[in-house]
Design a protein around this motif. Structure first.
Motif, PDB file in Angstrom:
ATOM      1  N   ARG A   1       0.869  -1.167   0.050  1.00  0.00           N
ATOM      2  CA  ARG A   1      -0.030  -0.066   0.008  1.00  0.00           C
ATOM      3  C   ARG A   1       0.946   1.198   0.021  1.00  0.00           C
ATOM      4  O   ARG A   1       0.329   2.259  -0.707  1.00  0.00           O
ATOM      5  N   HIS A   2       1.818   0.969   0.795  1.00  0.00           N
ATOM      6  CA  HIS A   2       2.955   2.737   0.736  1.00  0.00           C
ATOM      7  C   HIS A   2       3.828   2.536  -0.101  1.00  0.00           C
ATOM      8  O   HIS A   2       4.646   3.619  -0.492  1.00  0.00           O
TER       9      HIS A   2
ATOM     10  N   TYR B   1       4.739  20.382   0.150  1.00  0.00           N
ATOM     11  CA  TYR B   1       5.380  20.605   1.583  1.00  0.00           C
ATOM     12  C   TYR B   1       5.095  19.399   2.255  1.00  0.00           C
ATOM     13  O   TYR B   1       4.056  18.695   2.540  1.00  0.00           O
TER      14      TYR B   1
ATOM     15  N   GLU C   1      10.249  13.310  -0.193  1.00  0.00           N
ATOM     16  CA  GLU C   1       8.768  13.578  -0.932  1.00  0.00           C
ATOM     17  C   GLU C   1       9.192  13.593  -2.273  1.00  0.00           C
ATOM     18  O   GLU C   1       8.589  13.208  -3.211  1.00  0.00           O
TER      19      GLU C   1
ATOM     20  N   ALA D   1       5.614   5.769   0.860  1.00  0.00           N
ATOM     21  CA  ALA D   1       5.101   6.952   1.018  1.00  0.00           C
ATOM     22  C   ALA D   1       4.506   6.713   2.654  1.00  0.00           C
ATOM     23  O   ALA D   1       3.631   5.852   2.751  1.00  0.00           O
ATOM     24  N   GLY D   2       4.715   7.655   3.360  1.00  0.00           N
ATOM     25  CA  GLY D   2       4.587   7.340   4.882  1.00  0.00           C
ATOM     26  C   GLY D   2       2.902   8.231   5.094  1.00  0.00           C
ATOM     27  O   GLY D   2       2.535   8.843   4.371  1.00  0.00           O
ATOM     28  N   LYS D   3       2.673   7.489   6.093  1.00  0.00           N
ATOM     29  CA  LYS D   3       1.228   8.056   6.795  1.00  0.00           C
ATOM     30  C   LYS D   3       1.626   8.972   7.805  1.00  0.00           C
ATOM     31  O   LYS D   3       2.585   9.009   8.295  1.00  0.00           O
ATOM     32  N   ILE D   4       0.527   9.774   8.092  1.00  0.00           N
ATOM     33  CA  ILE D   4       0.742  10.807   9.253  1.00  0.00           C
ATOM     34  C   ILE D   4       0.693  10.041  10.492  1.00  0.00           C
ATOM     35  O   ILE D   4      -0.519   9.556  10.770  1.00  0.00           O
TER      36      ILE D   4
ATOM     37  N   ILE E   1       5.521  12.771  10.056  1.00  0.00           N
ATOM     38  CA  ILE E   1       5.477  11.993   8.734  1.00  0.00           C
ATOM     39  C   ILE E   1       6.828  11.756   8.200  1.00  0.00           C
ATOM     40  O   ILE E   1       7.666  12.271   8.537  1.00  0.00           O
TER      41      ILE E   1
ATOM     42  N   HIS F   1       8.940  10.000   4.801  1.00  0.00           N
ATOM     43  CA  HIS F   1       8.950   9.438   3.228  1.00  0.00           C
ATOM     44  C   HIS F   1      10.196   8.760   3.119  1.00  0.00           C
ATOM     45  O   HIS F   1      11.057   9.263   3.724  1.00  0.00           O
TER      46      HIS F   1
ATOM     47  N   ASN G   1      -9.321   3.068   3.994  1.00  0.00           N
ATOM     48  CA  ASN G   1      -8.250   2.050   4.013  1.00  0.00           C
ATOM     49  C   ASN G   1      -7.801   1.352   2.627  1.00  0.00           C
ATOM     50  O   ASN G   1      -6.778   0.609   2.601  1.00  0.00           O
TER      51      ASN G   1
ATOM     52  N   ILE H   1      -7.766   3.407   0.033  1.00  0.00           N
ATOM     53  CA  ILE H   1      -7.041   4.518  -0.950  1.00  0.00           C
ATOM     54  C   ILE H   1      -5.596   4.452  -0.498  1.00  0.00           C
ATOM     55  O   ILE H   1      -4.847   4.416   0.715  1.00  0.00           O
ATOM     56  N   ASP H   2      -4.724   4.386  -1.607  1.00  0.00           N
ATOM     57  CA  ASP H   2      -3.282   4.174  -1.424  1.00  0.00           C
ATOM     58  C   ASP H   2      -2.707   5.290  -1.325  1.00  0.00           C
ATOM     59  O   ASP H   2      -1.503   5.385  -0.715  1.00  0.00           O
ATOM     60  N   ARG H   3      -3.003   6.630  -1.689  1.00  0.00           N
ATOM     61  CA  ARG H   3      -2.275   7.804  -1.627  1.00  0.00           C
ATOM     62  C   ARG H   3      -3.248   8.931  -1.696  1.00  0.00           C
ATOM     63  O   ARG H   3      -4.369   8.804  -2.214  1.00  0.00           O
TER      64      ARG H   3
ATOM     65  N   PHE I   1      -3.213  13.072  -1.879  1.00  0.00           N
ATOM     66  CA  PHE I   1      -2.558  14.536  -2.097  1.00  0.00           C
ATOM     67  C   PHE I   1      -3.521  15.614  -1.844  1.00  0.00           C
ATOM     68  O   PHE I   1      -4.395  15.798  -2.339  1.00  0.00           O
TER      69      PHE I   1
ATOM     70  N   LEU J   1      -6.172  15.453   7.764  1.00  0.00           N
ATOM     71  CA  LEU J   1      -5.943  14.039   7.191  1.00  0.00           C
ATOM     72  C   LEU J   1      -5.063  13.264   8.194  1.00  0.00           C
ATOM     73  O   LEU J   1      -4.933  11.931   7.807  1.00  0.00           O
TER      74      LEU J   1
ATOM     75  N   GLY K   1      -5.012   7.618   8.264  1.00  0.00           N
ATOM     76  CA  GLY K   1      -4.019   6.381   7.836  1.00  0.00           C
ATOM     77  C   GLY K   1      -3.727   6.386   6.395  1.00  0.00           C
ATOM     78  O   GLY K   1      -2.999   5.244   6.075  1.00  0.00           O
ATOM     79  N   ILE K   2      -3.866   7.073   5.687  1.00  0.00           N
ATOM     80  CA  ILE K   2      -3.643   7.003   4.104  1.00  0.00           C
ATOM     81  C   ILE K   2      -2.480   7.745   3.923  1.00  0.00           C
ATOM     82  O   ILE K   2      -2.029   8.720   4.187  1.00  0.00           O
ATOM     83  N   PRO K   3      -1.501   7.004   3.024  1.00  0.00           N
ATOM     84  CA  PRO K   3      -0.202   7.540   2.680  1.00  0.00           C
ATOM     85  C   PRO K   3      -0.407   8.748   2.215  1.00  0.00           C
ATOM     86  O   PRO K   3      -1.004   9.188   1.245  1.00  0.00           O
ATOM     87  N   PHE K   4       0.301   9.825   2.651  1.00  0.00           N
ATOM     88  CA  PHE K   4      -0.073  11.238   2.567  1.00  0.00           C
ATOM     89  C   PHE K   4       1.090  12.054   1.910  1.00  0.00           C
ATOM     90  O   PHE K   4       2.254  12.012   2.255  1.00  0.00           O
ATOM     91  N   TYR K   5       0.858  12.658   0.777  1.00  0.00           N
ATOM     92  CA  TYR K   5       1.775  13.599   0.000  1.00  0.00           C
ATOM     93  C   TYR K   5       1.070  15.146   0.184  1.00  0.00           C
ATOM     94  O   TYR K   5       0.003  15.642  -0.468  1.00  0.00           O
ATOM     95  N   GLY K   6       1.707  15.867   0.912  1.00  0.00           N
ATOM     96  CA  GLY K   6       1.415  17.478   0.976  1.00  0.00           C
ATOM     97  C   GLY K   6       1.996  18.125  -0.195  1.00  0.00           C
ATOM     98  O   GLY K   6       3.121  18.048  -0.385  1.00  0.00           O
TER      99      GLY K   6
END
Lengths: 339, 339
Positions: free
Chosen positions: A8-9, A108, A116, A190-193, A329, A331, B76, B78-80, B82, B97, B101-106
């Motif tokens: 998933r990540h 960001y 990232e 990709a990390g989660k928060i 977070i 990455h 859970n 959703i893989d990413r 943004f 967010l 738990g979703i891998p997060f890109y800011g």
């Protein structure tokens, strides 16, 4: 379509190399134990600019030019640049790269921004969406202090867990066509928060360590690798306090990190001599150490495989004033020297 | 690897659909001409939260949940994600967010953030790096006013070119498997930063219009399409002033936009009745109009093909105080109803 999903990540990257990398740091970082490794060390905080913010923008622009020069390409041959910094509305990146003409994605991730960016740039090239892509990130001690803490002239006392924002920047240029001896990107995680409720904005290392743990653990699980498969697992800027916490957390899970784990915030300064308390921080910390030290070591063949983990604290002065804790977070990108 | 590069700025997307979209707006936006189109209209500025910043975070979280519900998947799956917003250090996204738990890109593209996010999410899915991805962006009138301008209680007079920050948010969930009747993403065009030297931070539309022009022009050239190939070309939030400028610039090049061009900042309010001067702005403007109005129109088959152009002004209060001009950027995605 090709499935590049390792979990998933984590995404697998098949054919992306780091063509070139460059790092510029400030005087204090130049005086540190890695000082001789960087492409350029500034003589002062201003670099002939009128404000520190303009200096930080100039650092982003110049480091990208340096990396492009080393890659022997013009800026007009770079299809995408992913960039960010710590300043409000990311003006280090926006103004720094304003005149480059490169299609621009602002990102960001606090101090995880460089990793990232490398991850997103790698996917844009590996997916065939762009022929080449770059990532840049920066921080500057003076811009960060006056935005986040107190005016420099005030001379505020710093707590033992506080970190020192690195004046530094790094840039990489990526393209396809991996050959023996190249530094290749293998995986992007990709990390989660992750927020464990730490509310002390002067203990970022402690706040970010659980996110670093989560990303390293997830990366190893999804890639079916062991920590020992890496010659170096390096976090962005946990500093001494955070590095001890993440080590404890990994070891408690049976993940052995002795001798292969380090943190860029611990590497960039001599903590005793340079009075930086828990160590370095800022987007420029892992950006400059990765581009100035770690990628060149891979290129020389001193080490074969590295997991680089950028760590960010997603707070703001406003969120802290409103009583919020500090979300973290992390990455990661796995780098290796291609056989 | 598959080449999906249609030009330096533009990438082709082969198989990504918008599974679901959702939009939440504030009371003023609910009172506007599009009010009945949104999934939810808030009764007040707080939504039971103690601060407006916490409200904005809640809006991001809830709109993503709504979109996931409509897509009939759990968060859970959703893989990413943004996501970004206008707040310092993007705390709307980071805190909003945090618990998903979703891998997060800011990301940070100012008011272009939603389209930047959709583009990156589309590439992550189309490249096979993720099975599903989401994009979210938000703005809130009260958080923006106090951060960028003056305390609301001060009641500052606004200039004729000023825009009104939309309280709104939108989310999309993407995955592969396009079938007839789906709304598909065809192209992603990444903008470069364009700065024509406008220094009036109360004339964002004028500052961003040249970037919007550049991206639309580049998109048409790289895809070999004409403006008439679209039923709608819609910009993010140029407002009345900026929309007139971009229309003039396109028409001067022989690109005819009559009847197919509109701007979300002009669409969301009744400018005369609602006293918003040049129109709406903020990340939430195109996010809510796209997700509440335009994508549903594509879904119903009312229109067949749309070019959505998010426009952002990459300034900060600090950069303006330091005498800098306002750099603009515009990102575009081409959407169509699959046959």
């Amino acid at each position: 379509m090709a499935c590049k999903r390792a979990g998933r990540h984590t995404s697998k990257i098949d054919d992306v190399k780091i063509c070139a990398e460059a790092a510029i740091v400030g005087k204090k970082e130049g005086d540190g134990p890695l000082g001789s490794c960087f492409d350029m060390v500034l003589n002062d905080d201003e670099w002939n600019e009128k404000t520190w913010e303009k200096t930080e923008s100039k650092m982003q622009r110049e480091v990208l030019k340096l990396a492009a020069d080393k890659a022997k390409i013009g800026l007009n041959e770079i299809d995408r640049v992913f960039s960010g910094d710590l300043l409000n509305q990311c003006i280090g990146a926006g103004f720094g790269l304003r005149d480059t003409g490169i299609p621009f994605y602002g990102i960001y991730g606090a101090c995880s921004t460089m990793i990232e960016g490398i991850g997103l740039a790698a996917m844009s090239v590996d997916g065939g969406f762009a022929d080449s892509a770059a990532a840049v990130a920066s921080s500057h001690f003076c811009t960060a202090e006056r935005q986040y803490r107190t005016p420099l002239e005030y001379g505020g006392q710093r707590t033992p867990t506080a970190q020192w924002t690195v004046t530094g920047t790094g840039a990489v240029v990526l393209n396809p066509g991996v050959r023996a001896g190249d530094v290749a990107i293998e995986y992007v995680t990709a990390g989660k928060i992750v927020d464990k409720g730490v509310k002390d904005a002067n203990n970022m290392g402690g706040a970010m360590a659980p996110a670093a743990y989560d990303t390293i653990y997830t990366h190893l699980k999804e890639t079916k690798r062991r920590a020992e498969d890496y010659d170096l697992i390096v976090t962005g800027d946990l500093g001494k306090v955070g590095a001890e916490i993440v080590t404890d957390m990994l070891n408690a899970d049976g993940i052995k990190t002795a001798e292969i784990y380090n943190d860029c915030g611990c590497m960039i300064y001599d903590a005793e001599e340079q009075d930086v308390h828990s160590g370095g921080s800022g987007c420029g910390c892992i950006a400059s150490v990765l581009c100035g030290v770690i990628i060149p070591r891979l290129r020389r063949g001193d080490i074969k495989r590295v997991l680089a983990v950028g760590t960010g604290a997603l707070l703001s002065p406003t969120s802290s004033l409103q009583g919020e804790s500090v979300p973290g977070i992390a990455h990661a990108v796995a780098l290796c020297r291609a056989d």
